[in-house]
Write a protein that holds these residues in place. Structure first.
Motif, PDB file in Angstrom:
ATOM      1  N   ASN A 289      -7.688  -4.723   5.553  1.00  0.00           N
ATOM      2  CA  ASN A 289      -6.497  -5.555   5.425  1.00  0.00           C
ATOM      3  C   ASN A 289      -6.775  -6.888   4.731  1.00  0.00           C
ATOM      4  OD1 ASN A 289      -4.631  -3.779   6.484  1.00  0.00           O
ATOM      5  ND2 ASN A 289      -5.015  -4.424   8.587  1.00  0.00           N
ATOM      6  N   TYR A 290      -8.041  -7.166   4.448  1.00  0.00           N
ATOM      7  CA  TYR A 290      -8.382  -8.303   3.597  1.00  0.00           C
ATOM      8  C   TYR A 290      -7.731  -8.143   2.221  1.00  0.00           C
ATOM      9  CZ  TYR A 290     -11.341 -11.288   0.633  1.00  0.00           C
ATOM     10  OH  TYR A 290     -11.800 -12.215  -0.272  1.00  0.00           O
ATOM     11  N   TYR A 291      -7.478  -6.896   1.837  1.00  0.00           N
ATOM     12  CA  TYR A 291      -6.951  -6.609   0.501  1.00  0.00           C
ATOM     13  C   TYR A 291      -5.438  -6.393   0.474  1.00  0.00           C
ATOM     14  CZ  TYR A 291     -11.926  -5.860  -0.143  1.00  0.00           C
ATOM     15  OH  TYR A 291     -13.283  -6.039  -0.166  1.00  0.00           O
ATOM     16  N   MET A 292      -4.786  -6.439   1.632  1.00  0.00           N
ATOM     17  CA  MET A 292      -3.360  -6.164   1.678  1.00  0.00           C
ATOM     18  C   MET A 292      -2.546  -7.187   0.879  1.00  0.00           C
ATOM     19  SD  MET A 292      -0.805  -4.360   2.543  1.00  0.00           S
ATOM     20  CE  MET A 292      -1.449  -3.193   3.749  1.00  0.00           C
ATOM     21  N   TYR A 293      -2.895  -8.464   0.989  1.00  0.00           N
ATOM     22  CA  TYR A 293      -2.157  -9.493   0.273  1.00  0.00           C
ATOM     23  C   TYR A 293      -2.230  -9.265  -1.241  1.00  0.00           C
ATOM     24  CZ  TYR A 293      -0.639 -14.171  -1.165  1.00  0.00           C
ATOM     25  OH  TYR A 293       0.026 -15.218  -1.741  1.00  0.00           O
ATOM     26  N   GLY A 294      -3.368  -8.780  -1.699  1.00  0.00           N
ATOM     27  CA  GLY A 294      -3.512  -8.463  -3.119  1.00  0.00           C
ATOM     28  C   GLY A 294      -2.577  -7.345  -3.537  1.00  0.00           C
TER      29      GLY A 294
ATOM     30  N   PHE B  34      -1.111  -3.978 -13.411  1.00  0.00           N
ATOM     31  CA  PHE B  34      -0.792  -4.067 -11.990  1.00  0.00           C
ATOM     32  C   PHE B  34      -0.576  -2.679 -11.383  1.00  0.00           C
ATOM     33  CE2 PHE B  34       0.963  -8.309 -13.476  1.00  0.00           C
ATOM     34  CZ  PHE B  34      -0.114  -9.033 -12.994  1.00  0.00           C
ATOM     35  N   ALA B  35       0.078  -1.790 -12.141  1.00  0.00           N
ATOM     36  CA  ALA B  35       0.339  -0.440 -11.639  1.00  0.00           C
ATOM     37  C   ALA B  35      -0.966   0.339 -11.462  1.00  0.00           C
ATOM     38  CB  ALA B  35       1.280   0.305 -12.590  1.00  0.00           C
ATOM     39  N   LEU B  36      -1.872   0.215 -12.437  1.00  0.00           N
ATOM     40  CA  LEU B  36      -3.144   0.941 -12.362  1.00  0.00           C
ATOM     41  C   LEU B  36      -3.961   0.493 -11.164  1.00  0.00           C
ATOM     42  CD1 LEU B  36      -4.998   3.004 -13.678  1.00  0.00           C
ATOM     43  CD2 LEU B  36      -5.950   1.165 -15.095  1.00  0.00           C
TER      44      LEU B  36
ATOM     45  N   VAL C  73      -5.005   3.195  -8.188  1.00  0.00           N
ATOM     46  CA  VAL C  73      -6.411   3.474  -7.882  1.00  0.00           C
ATOM     47  C   VAL C  73      -6.781   2.993  -6.480  1.00  0.00           C
ATOM     48  CG1 VAL C  73      -8.793   2.922  -8.519  1.00  0.00           C
ATOM     49  CG2 VAL C  73      -7.108   3.462 -10.298  1.00  0.00           C
ATOM     50  N   GLN C  74      -6.285   1.824  -6.085  1.00  0.00           N
ATOM     51  CA  GLN C  74      -6.790   1.168  -4.887  1.00  0.00           C
ATOM     52  C   GLN C  74      -6.041   1.509  -3.601  1.00  0.00           C
ATOM     53  OE1 GLN C  74      -6.766  -2.975  -6.056  1.00  0.00           O
ATOM     54  NE2 GLN C  74      -8.022  -2.534  -7.856  1.00  0.00           N
ATOM     55  N   VAL C  75      -4.755   1.751  -3.684  1.00  0.00           N
ATOM     56  CA  VAL C  75      -4.000   2.056  -2.459  1.00  0.00           C
ATOM     57  C   VAL C  75      -4.540   3.304  -1.751  1.00  0.00           C
ATOM     58  CG1 VAL C  75      -1.750   2.781  -1.565  1.00  0.00           C
ATOM     59  CG2 VAL C  75      -1.899   0.829  -3.117  1.00  0.00           C
ATOM     60  N   PRO C  76      -4.856   4.393  -2.483  1.00  0.00           N
ATOM     61  CA  PRO C  76      -5.454   5.544  -1.787  1.00  0.00           C
ATOM     62  C   PRO C  76      -6.752   5.201  -1.067  1.00  0.00           C
ATOM     63  CG  PRO C  76      -4.664   6.204  -3.947  1.00  0.00           C
ATOM     64  CD  PRO C  76      -4.574   4.703  -3.903  1.00  0.00           C
ATOM     65  N   LEU C  77      -7.563   4.310  -1.640  1.00  0.00           N
ATOM     66  CA  LEU C  77      -8.803   3.900  -0.982  1.00  0.00           C
ATOM     67  C   LEU C  77      -8.499   3.113   0.284  1.00  0.00           C
ATOM     68  CD1 LEU C  77     -10.881   2.776  -4.107  1.00  0.00           C
ATOM     69  CD2 LEU C  77     -11.141   4.877  -2.779  1.00  0.00           C
ATOM     70  N   TYR C  78      -7.436   2.323   0.236  1.00  0.00           N
ATOM     71  CA  TYR C  78      -7.005   1.586   1.431  1.00  0.00           C
ATOM     72  C   TYR C  78      -6.537   2.553   2.515  1.00  0.00           C
ATOM     73  CZ  TYR C  78      -4.018  -1.198   4.495  1.00  0.00           C
ATOM     74  OH  TYR C  78      -3.422  -1.761   5.597  1.00  0.00           O
ATOM     75  N   LEU C  79      -5.726   3.507   2.125  1.00  0.00           N
ATOM     76  CA  LEU C  79      -5.157   4.453   3.094  1.00  0.00           C
ATOM     77  C   LEU C  79      -6.226   5.329   3.737  1.00  0.00           C
ATOM     78  CD1 LEU C  79      -1.932   5.562   1.164  1.00  0.00           C
ATOM     79  CD2 LEU C  79      -2.098   3.949   3.076  1.00  0.00           C
TER      80      LEU C  79
ATOM     81  N   HIS D 109     -11.664   3.457   2.861  1.00  0.00           N
ATOM     82  CA  HIS D 109     -12.940   3.334   2.158  1.00  0.00           C
ATOM     83  C   HIS D 109     -13.113   1.879   1.728  1.00  0.00           C
ATOM     84  CE1 HIS D 109     -12.469   7.745   1.878  1.00  0.00           C
ATOM     85  NE2 HIS D 109     -13.799   7.761   1.774  1.00  0.00           N
ATOM     86  N   VAL D 110     -13.527   1.039   2.653  1.00  0.00           N
ATOM     87  CA  VAL D 110     -13.551  -0.400   2.418  1.00  0.00           C
ATOM     88  C   VAL D 110     -14.532  -0.778   1.319  1.00  0.00           C
ATOM     89  CG1 VAL D 110     -13.993  -2.654   3.458  1.00  0.00           C
ATOM     90  CG2 VAL D 110     -12.863  -0.873   4.793  1.00  0.00           C
ATOM     91  N   THR D 111     -15.710  -0.177   1.325  1.00  0.00           N
ATOM     92  CA  THR D 111     -16.719  -0.520   0.317  1.00  0.00           C
ATOM     93  C   THR D 111     -16.235  -0.182  -1.084  1.00  0.00           C
ATOM     94  OG1 THR D 111     -18.493  -0.137   1.910  1.00  0.00           O
ATOM     95  CG2 THR D 111     -19.090  -0.189  -0.421  1.00  0.00           C
ATOM     96  N   TRP D 112     -15.705   1.024  -1.245  1.00  0.00           N
ATOM     97  CA  TRP D 112     -15.190   1.425  -2.553  1.00  0.00           C
ATOM     98  C   TRP D 112     -13.975   0.588  -2.943  1.00  0.00           C
ATOM     99  CZ3 TRP D 112     -17.688   3.825  -6.122  1.00  0.00           C
ATOM    100  CH2 TRP D 112     -18.693   4.735  -5.788  1.00  0.00           C
ATOM    101  N   LEU D 113     -13.168   0.262  -1.973  1.00  0.00           N
ATOM    102  CA  LEU D 113     -11.990  -0.563  -2.248  1.00  0.00           C
ATOM    103  C   LEU D 113     -12.412  -1.940  -2.749  1.00  0.00           C
ATOM    104  CD1 LEU D 113      -8.986  -1.184  -2.190  1.00  0.00           C
ATOM    105  CD2 LEU D 113      -9.175  -1.637   0.268  1.00  0.00           C
ATOM    106  N   GLY D 114     -13.372  -2.543  -2.067  1.00  0.00           N
ATOM    107  CA  GLY D 114     -13.850  -3.856  -2.487  1.00  0.00           C
ATOM    108  C   GLY D 114     -14.495  -3.813  -3.860  1.00  0.00           C
ATOM    109  N   THR D 115     -15.232  -2.738  -4.130  1.00  0.00           N
ATOM    110  CA  THR D 115     -15.898  -2.604  -5.430  1.00  0.00           C
ATOM    111  C   THR D 115     -14.883  -2.451  -6.553  1.00  0.00           C
ATOM    112  OG1 THR D 115     -17.808  -1.542  -4.370  1.00  0.00           O
ATOM    113  CG2 THR D 115     -17.573  -1.267  -6.755  1.00  0.00           C
ATOM    114  N   THR D 116     -13.880  -1.603  -6.344  1.00  0.00           N
ATOM    115  CA  THR D 116     -12.865  -1.418  -7.385  1.00  0.00           C
ATOM    116  C   THR D 116     -12.035  -2.686  -7.580  1.00  0.00           C
ATOM    117  OG1 THR D 116     -11.335  -0.444  -5.761  1.00  0.00           O
ATOM    118  CG2 THR D 116     -12.687   1.067  -7.059  1.00  0.00           C
TER     119      THR D 116
END
Length: 262
Positions: free
Chosen positions: A104-109, A174-176, A180-186, A189-196
């Protein structure tokens, strides 16, 4: 404007027709701006991978974000952009802390990217491309005669097409990110999410800024009003330069606002 104060963000694009050398590095905040934008997100990912402790990760990231602002204060440098970044990071960290989930660190993004996407899409639909509107606003800061101001740049076919393409490109960025990232959030996969987020953050922003410049510089330079102003005062548009300078501090913060996930 002096070389010691480089135009950043949309302010750099607003000066695209001036014939100045364009630097992507300067446009995204210089080396220091790049480090300050990416370091908190990088530290968050690394700390979480190493410790698997969300509390420690948040504390370290928060201390780092505050230190970046304090260093600017001690050096008596502008802190507007750093403060904007600090507020964004604080929102991300508080969100993760309250929910006890690192992802959820990435939710605001996600929210900011989605808002930018929707707003820009609406501007395209109503034939006032958002990037063009902001760039032209920075260039001239109209206080009256709004219809004439809109008609001036919207009536230039080549410039309008360039603004349409650039706005559509930013929508794609923004769409890309979301695709790419929302599926990682769902899937958590925090590490992959942070990396992407890091890979699709400032590097994507720099590429989009550069392509935007390539597309709009020439049509802007050949816009009748721009040419007449330069013919009148020997190539320096005093009003336009002051407008860019006045709006620069706001425009320069856009990368940080859009890169809160970093």
């Amino acid at each position: 404007m002096s070389d010691t104060k480089k135009r950043q963000g949309l302010a750099a694009l607003a000066a695209a027709g001036n014939g100045e050398d364009f630097s992507v590095i300067d446009a995204i905040g210089g080396v220091r701006g790049i480090v300050e934008s990416m370091l908190p997100g990088f530290v968050f990912v690394v700390m979480f991978v190493i410790t698997s402790d969300l509390k420690v990760t948040i504390i370290v990231s928060a201390v780092l974000a505050v230190l970046l602002v304090l260093v600017r204060l001690v050096q008596r440098q502008t802190v507007l952009g750093a403060l904007a970044g600090l507020i964004s990071i604080a929102i991300c960290l508080i969100w993760a802390w309250n929910t006890h989930e690192a992802r959820n660190y990435y939710m605001y993004g996600f929210i900011t990217n989605a808002v930018y996407l929707v707003v820009l899409a609406i501007t395209l639909a109503i034939r006032v491309p958002g990037v063009g509107f902001l760039v032209e606003f920075i260039r001239s800061l109209p206080t009256e005669h709004w219809r004439a101001w809109l008609a001036d740049w919207r009536g230039d076919g080549k410039l309008m097409r360039a603004y349409d393409i650039v706005t559509a490109m930013w929508i794609g960025v923004f769409a890309l990110r979301l695709v790419v990232q929302v599926p990682l959030y769902l899937t958590n996969h925090v590490t992959w999410l942070g990396t992407t987020r890091l890979l699709m953050g400032l590097p994507f922003w720099a590429l989009a800024i550069w392509v935007s410049y390539l597309l709009i510089a020439d049509p802007m330079r050949h816009h009748p009003k721009f040419k007449s102003e330069h013919d009148h005062d020997g190539g320096e548009d005093g009003n336009g330069s002051e407008s860019v300078a006045d709006a620069e501090s706001i425009a320069a913060d856009m990368p940080k606002a859009a890169e809160v996930e970093e």
